[in-house]
Design a protein around this motif. Structure first.
Motif, PDB file in Angstrom:
ATOM      1  N   SER A 318       0.849  -1.191   0.000  1.00  0.00           N
ATOM      2  CA  SER A 318       0.000   0.000   0.000  1.00  0.00           C
ATOM      3  C   SER A 318       0.881   1.236   0.000  1.00  0.00           C
ATOM      4  O   SER A 318       2.043   1.199   0.430  1.00  0.00           O
ATOM      5  N   LEU A 319       0.310   2.314  -0.509  1.00  0.00           N
ATOM      6  CA  LEU A 319       0.995   3.604  -0.530  1.00  0.00           C
ATOM      7  C   LEU A 319       0.368   4.504   0.520  1.00  0.00           C
ATOM      8  O   LEU A 319      -0.843   4.728   0.486  1.00  0.00           O
ATOM      9  N   PRO A 320       1.156   5.013   1.479  1.00  0.00           N
ATOM     10  CA  PRO A 320       0.581   5.952   2.462  1.00  0.00           C
ATOM     11  C   PRO A 320      -0.069   7.153   1.805  1.00  0.00           C
ATOM     12  O   PRO A 320      -1.046   7.694   2.292  1.00  0.00           O
ATOM     13  N   SER A 321       0.477   7.579   0.677  1.00  0.00           N
ATOM     14  CA  SER A 321      -0.113   8.675  -0.083  1.00  0.00           C
ATOM     15  C   SER A 321      -0.066   8.310  -1.549  1.00  0.00           C
ATOM     16  O   SER A 321       0.880   7.664  -2.015  1.00  0.00           O
ATOM     17  N   LYS A 322      -1.099   8.698  -2.280  1.00  0.00           N
ATOM     18  CA  LYS A 322      -1.119   8.446  -3.714  1.00  0.00           C
ATOM     19  C   LYS A 322      -0.993   9.721  -4.519  1.00  0.00           C
ATOM     20  O   LYS A 322      -1.222   9.724  -5.716  1.00  0.00           O
ATOM     21  N   VAL A 323      -0.643  10.809  -3.857  1.00  0.00           N
ATOM     22  CA  VAL A 323      -0.430  12.094  -4.517  1.00  0.00           C
ATOM     23  C   VAL A 323       0.984  12.552  -4.191  1.00  0.00           C
ATOM     24  O   VAL A 323       1.359  12.643  -3.014  1.00  0.00           O
ATOM     25  N   PHE A 324       1.752  12.828  -5.231  1.00  0.00           N
ATOM     26  CA  PHE A 324       3.142  13.220  -5.047  1.00  0.00           C
ATOM     27  C   PHE A 324       3.382  14.544  -5.769  1.00  0.00           C
ATOM     28  O   PHE A 324       2.956  14.726  -6.909  1.00  0.00           O
ATOM     29  N   SER A 325       4.050  15.443  -5.092  1.00  0.00           N
ATOM     30  CA  SER A 325       4.255  16.790  -5.610  1.00  0.00           C
ATOM     31  C   SER A 325       5.684  16.968  -6.093  1.00  0.00           C
ATOM     32  O   SER A 325       6.643  16.685  -5.359  1.00  0.00           O
ATOM     33  N   LEU A 326       5.808  17.435  -7.340  1.00  0.00           N
ATOM     34  CA  LEU A 326       7.132  17.785  -7.846  1.00  0.00           C
ATOM     35  C   LEU A 326       7.648  19.054  -7.184  1.00  0.00           C
ATOM     36  O   LEU A 326       8.861  19.254  -7.075  1.00  0.00           O
ATOM     37  N   THR A 327       6.721  19.885  -6.732  1.00  0.00           N
ATOM     38  CA  THR A 327       7.126  21.144  -6.107  1.00  0.00           C
ATOM     39  C   THR A 327       7.838  20.903  -4.786  1.00  0.00           C
ATOM     40  O   THR A 327       8.887  21.486  -4.507  1.00  0.00           O
ATOM     41  N   SER A 328       7.265  20.041  -3.949  1.00  0.00           N
ATOM     42  CA  SER A 328       7.875  19.761  -2.642  1.00  0.00           C
ATOM     43  C   SER A 328       8.826  18.577  -2.679  1.00  0.00           C
ATOM     44  O   SER A 328       9.347  18.173  -1.638  1.00  0.00           O
ATOM     45  N   LYS A 329       9.043  17.993  -3.875  1.00  0.00           N
ATOM     46  CA  LYS A 329       9.991  16.895  -4.060  1.00  0.00           C
ATOM     47  C   LYS A 329       9.689  15.732  -3.118  1.00  0.00           C
ATOM     48  O   LYS A 329      10.528  15.268  -2.350  1.00  0.00           O
ATOM     49  N   ASP A 330       8.450  15.264  -3.211  1.00  0.00           N
ATOM     50  CA  ASP A 330       8.016  14.155  -2.359  1.00  0.00           C
ATOM     51  C   ASP A 330       8.748  12.870  -2.722  1.00  0.00           C
ATOM     52  O   ASP A 330       9.164  12.668  -3.873  1.00  0.00           O
ATOM     53  N   GLN A 331       8.861  12.007  -1.715  1.00  0.00           N
ATOM     54  CA  GLN A 331       9.388  10.672  -1.936  1.00  0.00           C
ATOM     55  C   GLN A 331       8.247   9.678  -2.097  1.00  0.00           C
ATOM     56  O   GLN A 331       7.220   9.786  -1.441  1.00  0.00           O
ATOM     57  N   LEU A 332       8.442   8.727  -2.967  1.00  0.00           N
ATOM     58  CA  LEU A 332       7.462   7.665  -3.144  1.00  0.00           C
ATOM     59  C   LEU A 332       7.696   6.623  -2.054  1.00  0.00           C
ATOM     60  O   LEU A 332       8.769   6.011  -1.989  1.00  0.00           O
ATOM     61  N   LYS A 333       6.702   6.463  -1.167  1.00  0.00           N
ATOM     62  CA  LYS A 333       6.827   5.539  -0.045  1.00  0.00           C
ATOM     63  C   LYS A 333       5.896   4.353  -0.243  1.00  0.00           C
ATOM     64  O   LYS A 333       4.754   4.509  -0.663  1.00  0.00           O
ATOM     65  N   VAL A 334       6.392   3.179   0.077  1.00  0.00           N
ATOM     66  CA  VAL A 334       5.658   1.932  -0.101  1.00  0.00           C
ATOM     67  C   VAL A 334       5.707   1.150   1.206  1.00  0.00           C
ATOM     68  O   VAL A 334       6.780   0.975   1.795  1.00  0.00           O
ATOM     69  N   GLU A 335       4.522   0.698   1.663  1.00  0.00           N
ATOM     70  CA  GLU A 335       4.443  -0.152   2.843  1.00  0.00           C
ATOM     71  C   GLU A 335       4.048  -1.559   2.407  1.00  0.00           C
ATOM     72  O   GLU A 335       3.114  -1.733   1.630  1.00  0.00           O
ATOM     73  N   VAL A 336       4.752  -2.557   2.907  1.00  0.00           N
ATOM     74  CA  VAL A 336       4.401  -3.958   2.687  1.00  0.00           C
ATOM     75  C   VAL A 336       4.281  -4.595   4.065  1.00  0.00           C
ATOM     76  O   VAL A 336       5.280  -4.809   4.750  1.00  0.00           O
ATOM     77  N   THR A 337       3.043  -4.854   4.487  1.00  0.00           N
ATOM     78  CA  THR A 337       2.786  -5.365   5.829  1.00  0.00           C
ATOM     79  C   THR A 337       1.753  -6.474   5.768  1.00  0.00           C
ATOM     80  O   THR A 337       1.176  -6.757   4.722  1.00  0.00           O
ATOM     81  N   THR A 338       1.515  -7.109   6.912  1.00  0.00           N
ATOM     82  CA  THR A 338       0.403  -8.040   7.012  1.00  0.00           C
ATOM     83  C   THR A 338      -0.893  -7.238   7.048  1.00  0.00           C
ATOM     84  O   THR A 338      -0.890  -6.011   7.082  1.00  0.00           O
ATOM     85  N   VAL A 339      -2.020  -7.947   7.062  1.00  0.00           N
ATOM     86  CA  VAL A 339      -3.302  -7.265   6.971  1.00  0.00           C
ATOM     87  C   VAL A 339      -3.585  -6.391   8.184  1.00  0.00           C
ATOM     88  O   VAL A 339      -4.393  -5.462   8.115  1.00  0.00           O
ATOM     89  N   PHE A 340      -2.929  -6.661   9.316  1.00  0.00           N
ATOM     90  CA  PHE A 340      -3.111  -5.832  10.491  1.00  0.00           C
ATOM     91  C   PHE A 340      -1.962  -4.850  10.691  1.00  0.00           C
ATOM     92  O   PHE A 340      -1.797  -4.288  11.763  1.00  0.00           O
ATOM     93  N   GLY A 341      -1.150  -4.665   9.652  1.00  0.00           N
ATOM     94  CA  GLY A 341      -0.096  -3.666   9.710  1.00  0.00           C
ATOM     95  C   GLY A 341       1.143  -4.101  10.454  1.00  0.00           C
ATOM     96  O   GLY A 341       1.996  -3.276  10.770  1.00  0.00           O
ATOM     97  N   SER A 342       1.276  -5.397  10.752  1.00  0.00           N
ATOM     98  CA  SER A 342       2.478  -5.872  11.435  1.00  0.00           C
ATOM     99  C   SER A 342       3.661  -5.860  10.482  1.00  0.00           C
ATOM    100  O   SER A 342       3.507  -5.875   9.256  1.00  0.00           O
ATOM    101  N   ALA A 343       4.858  -5.836  11.055  1.00  0.00           N
ATOM    102  CA  ALA A 343       6.068  -5.795  10.244  1.00  0.00           C
ATOM    103  C   ALA A 343       6.179  -7.044   9.390  1.00  0.00           C
ATOM    104  O   ALA A 343       5.998  -8.166   9.875  1.00  0.00           O
ATOM    105  N   ALA A 344       6.458  -6.859   8.125  1.00  0.00           N
ATOM    106  CA  ALA A 344       6.604  -7.980   7.205  1.00  0.00           C
ATOM    107  C   ALA A 344       8.014  -8.551   7.317  1.00  0.00           C
ATOM    108  O   ALA A 344       8.922  -7.901   7.840  1.00  0.00           O
ATOM    109  N   PRO A 345       8.220  -9.783   6.842  1.00  0.00           N
ATOM    110  CA  PRO A 345       9.580 -10.322   6.817  1.00  0.00           C
ATOM    111  C   PRO A 345      10.447  -9.520   5.854  1.00  0.00           C
ATOM    112  O   PRO A 345       9.978  -8.626   5.163  1.00  0.00           O
ATOM    113  N   SER A 346      11.708  -9.836   5.826  1.00  0.00           N
ATOM    114  CA  SER A 346      12.645  -9.099   4.985  1.00  0.00           C
ATOM    115  C   SER A 346      12.220  -9.229   3.523  1.00  0.00           C
ATOM    116  O   SER A 346      12.060 -10.326   2.990  1.00  0.00           O
TER     117      SER A 346
END
Length: 693
Positions: A318-346
């Protein structure tokens, strides 16, 4: 579009903002929003309870999975509710099933003797029934008692296993009993859950061949699963029956509970495709925040089973945000977790490619994303990708770094997510002017700065044309075509005209030929305010800009020319101040002199004076007034009644109306007839006696 009253341009920009905020429905792990929704959906009733036993169990179980403390504060009432049903001799297998599970979740500490009685009751139900639901409730109740530390063994487990298996069908579905004509996917889920309970309660190993047959039934059941184009899978009933149809959420939840419960108690793996387990997780997460308590329970418990099953544990990208701004130079962040948000394996997450709106590959980068261990987020700077503003689909490739985890976790391989990249759009070469003829001879041209307040003053007649042009470019210098570009002309009479400004590869340009628009303008000369609206979800500087005004001279309207439409009345205008009402009363009529009025009043008193004189001349006396108490009382009341009638006449003259006076006079008349009759009767009898004597 000219001549019609369109939606205001401000509303158009609001719609753009809404589109900007809701790009697509995102599949996100369970979050605090689900916890808040659960606390609201499972709010206790006025008496502090959750309703019946089933609703109570769903509430406390949901709170337990989500880690909420709500159920602990109500455990005393819920435990007593469960205990009363466990001790009641009239409780059904379903009541006992839910009561035992409530006690297990809340750890109510039920007396062993009570559970002994419940075990005996449930075993008797298993022995005598052929109903799948009765098997499910009875076996589930016994299993819950065993999980709470009590010794429960099902001695005839294999025969019960065969009895339930006899209700299965060739397509992996189950019937509810031997009399049922139709099979059910929901029934398959509860059948598998009951079979898993029998395996756990058996005093000996259940026939492995029968277990193998059930595994094949599960494979057949998953062959009937339905899917969406985005990789979401769900179960639904084959035949829609008003008495048995449960809906996709309830049906899918039943299958998930049954399959994961069965997989947990048997050896070996179930031959279920990994993408279908991941698709079921996406289905339950794609629900978002459910609208009912039952759906919330099915969603949360199903996800809990999926996260703790022996088949595959789904990992959600999942993506915490799906809107990225070139003006503020946003980073593309990606979360890969279990369905309850627990830490995924490596994990290893690669950016594979970026697709444009027409699925054309914009860039293909087999680039590994960096990993932030503290926040469990993979990230990537999007600036080096040279992505311009717009809507894109980004393809990620996920793989586990440890091979031994490949048979435990399912990632879905490649995942596609939609994003919007925003930026500041440059507005260049904006001009507005009036031309005289088709050759385009310009009479007056004015430069515009559309990013600032600009006020121009133009004038034209019906033989001239209005020309407006400007250019839009992206931060990377490409031509930008926004979703909405409108020019609005608003007459001083509030009549509005909206025109779409067409765009080409070089510029946006519109030419309004007033000669061809006179009818659409309703031949209304006068002042027109000019307004330009430019908006897009990817445009950070969308604007609604007043340009100034135009004095337009149009010919007189012919006799049959269309009339301007009636303007909408502001619904709030009725609450505004009203016009002041000024009223002058009529001059009073002329009245007679005061002396004349007094003389007339004196004349009205003359009859009364004559009456008094007449009484004196007639020699009125009280010699015949009754002396006895009773007749004297009636005589007094008679004279008092006559006085009341005279007083009523005076009141009628001063203030009473005719109808009120007649009403009172009626009551007084009846009274006078009664007392007068008694008085006159007495006087008549006295006179007769005197004459006789």
């Amino acid at each position: 579009m000219a001549g019609r009253r369109p939606a205001p341009a401000a509303l158009l920009l609001l719609l753009l903002a809404a589109a900007f905020a809701h790009i697509s429905s995102a599949v996100r792990p369970v979050s605090d929003a689900h916890r808040s929704a659960a606390a609201e959906l499972f709010a206790p009733l006025a008496d502090g309870s959750f309703g019946d036993l089933e609703s109570t169990y769903e509430a406390v179980r949901t709170f337990q999975i989500l880690g909420l403390e709500n159920y602990k504060s109500l455990s005393g009432k819920a435990c007593k509710f469960a205990a009363d049903n466990l001790a009641s001799p009239g409780s059904t297998a379903k009541d006992l099933f839910h009561a035992v599970r409530i006690s297990g979740v809340l750890r109510c500490g039920v007396d062993a003797g009570v559970y002994d009685g419940v075990v005996a009751t449930l075993k008797a139900v298993i022995k005598d029934t052929n109903s799948l639901l009765e098997f499910y409730y009875s076996v589930g109740g016994l299993l819950s008692i065993k999980e709470q530390g009590h010794n429960v063994v099902l001695s005839d487990a294999e025969s019960t296993f065969h009895a339930i298996k006899a209700l299965s069908q060739s397509d992996g579905r189950w019937r509810y009993d031997t009399n049922s004509a139709e099979s059910s996917t929901f029934a398959a889920g509860i059948a598998l859950e009951a079979l898993a309970g029998i395996v756990s309660l058996a005093d000996a190993e259940v026939d492995p061949s029968m277990v193998g047959v059930v595994k094949n039934d599960i494979v057949k059941l998953f062959d009937t699963i339905k899917s969406y184009n985005d990789g979401t899978f769900y179960f639904d009933e084959k035949h829609v029956d008003a008495t048995e149809y449960k809906g996709p959420i309830t049906t899918s939840a039943s299958v998930v509970r049954g399959v994961t419960s069965f997989a947990a108690v048997v050896s070996g793996k179930l031959n279920i495709p990994a993408e279908k387990i991941l698709g079921l997780a996406k289905f339950f997460l794609g629900i978002g925040l459910p609208g009912s308590a039952r759906d919330c329970f099915n969603q949360i418990e199903s996800l809990s089973f999926l996260e703790n099953n022996r088949v595959f544990v789904p990992l959600i990208l999942s993506l915490p945000s799906k809107v990225f701004s070139l003006t503020s130079k946003d980073q593309l962040k990606v979360e890969v977790t279990t369905v309850f948000g627990s830490a995924a394996p490596s994990l290893k997450v690669n950016l594979v490619q970026v697709l444009g709106s027409d699925s054309k590959v914009i860039t293909s980068e087999n680039k590994e994303l960096q990993y932030d261990l503290d926040n469990n987020v993979h990230y990537l700077d999007i600036a080096p990708l040279k992505i311009d503003v717009g809507k894109y689909s980004i393809v990620f490739e996920i793989s586990l770094q440890e091979p031994e985890h490949e048979t435990v976790y399912v990632t879905g391989g490649r995942n596609t997510e939609s994003i919007i990249v925003t930026g500041l759009i440059k507005v260049n070469k904006a001009e507005i002017g009036i031309s005289d003829n088709d050759a385009g001879t310009v009479e007056s041209v004015q430069k515009l700065d559309l990013l600032k307040d600009t006020k121009v003053s133009l004038s034209a007649n019906h033989l001239q044309k209005l020309r407006l042009s400007f250019q839009l470019t992206t931060p990377l210098g490409h031509t930008f075509k926004p979703h909405q570009v409108f020019l609005k002309l608003k007459h001083e009479s509030k009549v509005e005209h909206l025109f779409v400004v067409p765009g080409s590869a070089r510029q946006f340009k519109i030419v309004l030929d007033f000669l061809g628009l006179v009818e659409k303008f309703y031949y209304l000369s006068g002042r027109y305010d000019l307004e330009l609206a430019v908006g897009d979800a990817a445009m950070e500087n969308s604007f609604l800009r007043p340009l100034g005004h135009l004095e337009l001279d149009l010919p007189e309207a012919p006799e049959k020319a269309p009339r301007p439409p009636a303007q909408a009345v502001d619904p709030f205008s009725k609450f505004g101040p009203k016009a002041e009402i000024s009223h002058i009363f009529r001059a009073p009529e002329k009245r007679p002199p005061k002396e004349l009025s007094l003389a007339f009043t004196g004349l009205t008193l003359l009859p009364f004076m004559g009456f008094l004189i007449g009484l004196v001349r007639l020699g009125v006396n009280l010699k015949n007034f009754p002396s006895l108490p009773g007749p004297a009382a009636f005589a007094s009341l008679f004279h008092a009644g006559i006085g009341a009638v005279l007083l009523l006449y005076v009141l009628f003259w001063l203030k009473l109306d005719l109808f009120t006076t007649l009403k009172y006079l009626g009551f007084l008349g009846i009274f006078l007839v009664f007392v007068g009759h008694r008085t006159l009767s007495y006087l008549s009898s006295v006179s007769t006696k005197q004459k006789t004597a």
